[in-house]
Write a protein that holds these residues in place. Structure first.
Motif, PDB file in Angstrom:
ATOM      1  N   ALA A 100     -12.464   2.543   6.759  1.00  0.00           N
ATOM      2  CA  ALA A 100     -11.729   2.430   8.024  1.00  0.00           C
ATOM      3  C   ALA A 100     -10.893   3.672   8.292  1.00  0.00           C
ATOM      4  O   ALA A 100     -10.849   4.181   9.422  1.00  0.00           O
ATOM      5  CB  ALA A 100     -10.844   1.190   8.006  1.00  0.00           C
ATOM      6  N   GLY A 101     -10.237   4.168   7.263  1.00  0.00           N
ATOM      7  CA  GLY A 101      -9.396   5.348   7.432  1.00  0.00           C
ATOM      8  C   GLY A 101     -10.194   6.611   7.682  1.00  0.00           C
ATOM      9  O   GLY A 101      -9.822   7.444   8.511  1.00  0.00           O
ATOM     10  N   ALA A 102     -11.323   6.748   7.000  1.00  0.00           N
ATOM     11  CA  ALA A 102     -12.126   7.970   7.125  1.00  0.00           C
ATOM     12  C   ALA A 102     -12.858   8.054   8.455  1.00  0.00           C
ATOM     13  O   ALA A 102     -13.163   9.149   8.938  1.00  0.00           O
ATOM     14  CB  ALA A 102     -13.127   8.065   5.975  1.00  0.00           C
ATOM     15  N   LEU A 111      -4.441   7.366   2.652  1.00  0.00           N
ATOM     16  CA  LEU A 111      -4.219   8.734   2.199  1.00  0.00           C
ATOM     17  C   LEU A 111      -5.461   9.292   1.501  1.00  0.00           C
ATOM     18  O   LEU A 111      -5.808  10.470   1.672  1.00  0.00           O
ATOM     19  CB  LEU A 111      -3.014   8.778   1.252  1.00  0.00           C
ATOM     20  CG  LEU A 111      -1.661   8.432   1.891  1.00  0.00           C
ATOM     21  CD1 LEU A 111      -0.564   8.379   0.826  1.00  0.00           C
ATOM     22  CD2 LEU A 111      -1.300   9.441   2.976  1.00  0.00           C
ATOM     23  N   VAL A 112      -6.144   8.454   0.734  1.00  0.00           N
ATOM     24  CA  VAL A 112      -7.352   8.912   0.043  1.00  0.00           C
ATOM     25  C   VAL A 112      -8.488   9.164   1.037  1.00  0.00           C
ATOM     26  O   VAL A 112      -9.272  10.107   0.863  1.00  0.00           O
ATOM     27  CB  VAL A 112      -7.770   7.893  -1.045  1.00  0.00           C
ATOM     28  CG1 VAL A 112      -9.184   8.162  -1.541  1.00  0.00           C
ATOM     29  CG2 VAL A 112      -6.792   7.958  -2.206  1.00  0.00           C
ATOM     30  N   SER A 113      -8.579   8.348   2.078  1.00  0.00           N
ATOM     31  CA  SER A 113      -9.612   8.599   3.087  1.00  0.00           C
ATOM     32  C   SER A 113      -9.362   9.929   3.789  1.00  0.00           C
ATOM     33  O   SER A 113     -10.301  10.671   4.088  1.00  0.00           O
ATOM     34  CB  SER A 113      -9.657   7.462   4.100  1.00  0.00           C
ATOM     35  OG  SER A 113      -8.471   7.390   4.860  1.00  0.00           O
ATOM     36  N   GLN A 114      -8.090  10.247   4.020  1.00  0.00           N
ATOM     37  CA  GLN A 114      -7.759  11.554   4.604  1.00  0.00           C
ATOM     38  C   GLN A 114      -8.102  12.673   3.626  1.00  0.00           C
ATOM     39  O   GLN A 114      -8.633  13.724   4.025  1.00  0.00           O
ATOM     40  CB  GLN A 114      -6.280  11.608   4.958  1.00  0.00           C
ATOM     41  CG  GLN A 114      -5.861  12.904   5.656  1.00  0.00           C
ATOM     42  CD  GLN A 114      -4.373  12.940   5.942  1.00  0.00           C
ATOM     43  OE1 GLN A 114      -3.563  12.908   5.017  1.00  0.00           O
ATOM     44  NE2 GLN A 114      -4.009  12.983   7.212  1.00  0.00           N
ATOM     45  N   PHE A 130      -2.437   5.501   8.227  1.00  0.00           N
ATOM     46  CA  PHE A 130      -2.025   6.501   7.241  1.00  0.00           C
ATOM     47  C   PHE A 130      -3.102   7.541   6.953  1.00  0.00           C
ATOM     48  O   PHE A 130      -2.894   8.416   6.118  1.00  0.00           O
ATOM     49  CB  PHE A 130      -1.604   5.808   5.937  1.00  0.00           C
ATOM     50  CG  PHE A 130      -0.203   5.265   5.984  1.00  0.00           C
ATOM     51  CD1 PHE A 130       0.870   6.039   5.581  1.00  0.00           C
ATOM     52  CD2 PHE A 130       0.043   3.987   6.460  1.00  0.00           C
ATOM     53  CE1 PHE A 130       2.163   5.548   5.630  1.00  0.00           C
ATOM     54  CE2 PHE A 130       1.330   3.483   6.522  1.00  0.00           C
ATOM     55  CZ  PHE A 130       2.401   4.262   6.111  1.00  0.00           C
ATOM     56  N   SER A 131      -4.227   7.482   7.657  1.00  0.00           N
ATOM     57  CA  SER A 131      -5.311   8.430   7.393  1.00  0.00           C
ATOM     58  C   SER A 131      -5.242   9.674   8.273  1.00  0.00           C
ATOM     59  O   SER A 131      -6.061  10.583   8.119  1.00  0.00           O
ATOM     60  CB  SER A 131      -6.668   7.740   7.612  1.00  0.00           C
ATOM     61  OG  SER A 131      -6.839   7.381   8.973  1.00  0.00           O
ATOM     62  N   GLY A 132      -4.298   9.724   9.202  1.00  0.00           N
ATOM     63  CA  GLY A 132      -4.209  10.876  10.087  1.00  0.00           C
ATOM     64  C   GLY A 132      -5.274  10.828  11.161  1.00  0.00           C
ATOM     65  O   GLY A 132      -5.960   9.821  11.353  1.00  0.00           O
TER      66      GLY A 132
END
Length: 437
Positions: free
Chosen positions: A373-375, A243-246, A408-410
């Protein structure tokens, strides 16, 4: 007859390997050497800023200079990493050689005057521009030039962080969400390994990270009482990492879009951005969130390295670094996003470890790779980065953290040119935006 065809196939494989080894050599030599120069200059600029903190007051002026350089010399080079990704997807106007010196100089300027940025974007752009120039000079086909660009990206990433395996997989995984072009895997690995060796040969030393976490010996009791509980904590933290990377990607895009919509005089955009950074630094009364953030500046207390220890970050260190970096990169300054993402993830992991009672160094390491990874939507590359940087003992937790954060990063990452090949939420209908293979 089957043996004859088998021999032909082996000969073809050997020819392919020889061809890309020979092509990777000049890429590795050029990119590895330029990345070494870049890292040396970056260290010099950072140390000079530490000694002269008042340089921060000149950040708005530095922003105008960066704007002028790209306006009058840059042409399409300002698109940066997205230009490289776009060209790989659909070959077009090409990658200008001027991209390498421009991004190198402007990133050093950003760091010298206190902008919050990283170094990955600079290294990847150096790799892309050098490899495209070589491909053009050698009159390679469009398909081979695309592979050359991937090799340049892998070489730049592998050399700048000292993680060649990660660099090779990152270059292939970042193109499109859900697919990897394995046909370029071996060339990318060769280029990344050789570029890292060249960079090291110039005397460049990368930051060493160590964690003390060790798995408990497996038995039913320890699994239920310790490992299982820790795994649940890791999953919960990894959702937060995603969520924070998003949030980082969206915040950076918001600052960029608002600045371009609301500030009609374009050279004023970096001026406003620089003034915001100065104001926030005065508000917080700390230089912790300026520059790379790998080690704490004089008078500072929080950095990537301190995040691996108890008390090495405040509850909101991750948020302030996110905001500083989103302003810096969204309002005209140059540099990468990845090292700030390491800072954001490591300090968030530190905070979550304190709140949940999990091992601080493990959670900092997980945040370090999982927010990245998420970003970037590159969970495989980031899992490998965890192994290359921290060792293989906690690899299960690395994989859980990176894969969970990825989901969870979209779909909106830090690279606008990254395509969605396969939706993260599986549907029975095929996604129509699959890149050509």
């Amino acid at each position: 007859m089957p043996r004859f065809f088998s021999n032909l196939q082996q000969a073809s494989i050997f020819k392919h390997l020889l061809k890309w080894t020979l092509l990777a050599l000049p890429i590795a030599a050029g990119v590895g050497s330029l990345v070494a120069l870049f890292l040396w200059l970056l260290d010099v600029a950072t140390q000079y800023r530490f000694q002269h903190p008042n340089l921060l007051y000149l950040l708005p002026v530095a922003g105008v200079f960066i704007y002028a350089l790209y306006k009058y010399l840059g042409k399409n080079a300002e698109a940066g990493n997205n230009l490289i990704l776009d060209h790989i997807h659909e070959p077009g106007a090409g990658i200008p050689l001027r991209m390498a010196p421009l991004v190198l100089v402007t990133t050093i300027i950003t760091h010298l005057f206190g902008g919050s940025a990283g170094r990955e974007g600079t290294a990847v752009q150096i790799g892309g521009s050098i490899s495209y120039y070589l491909g053009q000079k050698l009159k390679l086909s469009s398909a081979d030039i695309s592979i050359m660009l991937l090799c340049g990206m892998a070489a730049g990433f592998g050399a700048v962080f000292g993680t060649p395996v990660t660099g090779a997989v990152f270059a292939l995984e970042v193109l499109a969400i859900g697919v990897i072009r394995y046909k370029a895997l071996l060339p990318c690995l060769i280029a990344a390994v050789l570029a890292d060796l060249v960079c090291s040969a110039w005397g460049i030393h990368h930051t060493q990270y160590r964690i003390t976490f060790q798995k408990m010996p497996f038995n039913l009791t320890t699994f239920l009482q310790t490992d299982y509980l820790l795994l649940l904590k890791v999953i919960g933290a990894s959702i937060a990492f995603g969520l924070v990377s998003q949030l980082f990607a969206r915040t950076t895009h918001i600052f960029k879009n608002l600045a371009n919509q609301d500030i009609s005089i374009k050279w004023l955009i970096p001026v406003v951005g620089g003034l915001l950074i100065i104001s926030l630094t005065f508000l917080l009364q700390t230089p912790d969130y300026l520059g790379l953030g790998v080690v704490p500046p004089p008078g500072g207390q929080v950095s990537i390295t301190t995040a691996f220890t108890v008390g090495g970050a405040t509850y909101f260190s991750w948020f302030w670094k996110l905001l500083f970096t989103a302003i810096t990169l969204g309002m005209g300054f140059k540099g990468g996003e990845v090292t700030p993402l390491f800072f954001i993830g490591a300090t968030l992991g530190n905070t979550l470890a304190v709140l949940t009672g999990a091992p601080v160094d493990l959670m900092a390491a997980l945040g370090f790779i999982a927010v990245f990874a998420g970003a970037t939507n590159t969970p495989l590359a980031c899992t490998l980065m965890g192994v290359e940087l921290f060792g293989g003992e906690p690899v299960l937790y690395f994989a859980v953290a990176c894969f969970t954060a990825y989901y969870f990063s979209g779909h909106q990452g830090i690279y606008a040119a990254q395509r969605v090949a396969i939706n993260k939420v599986w549907h029975s209908r095929e996604n129509k935006n699959t890149p050509d293979e």
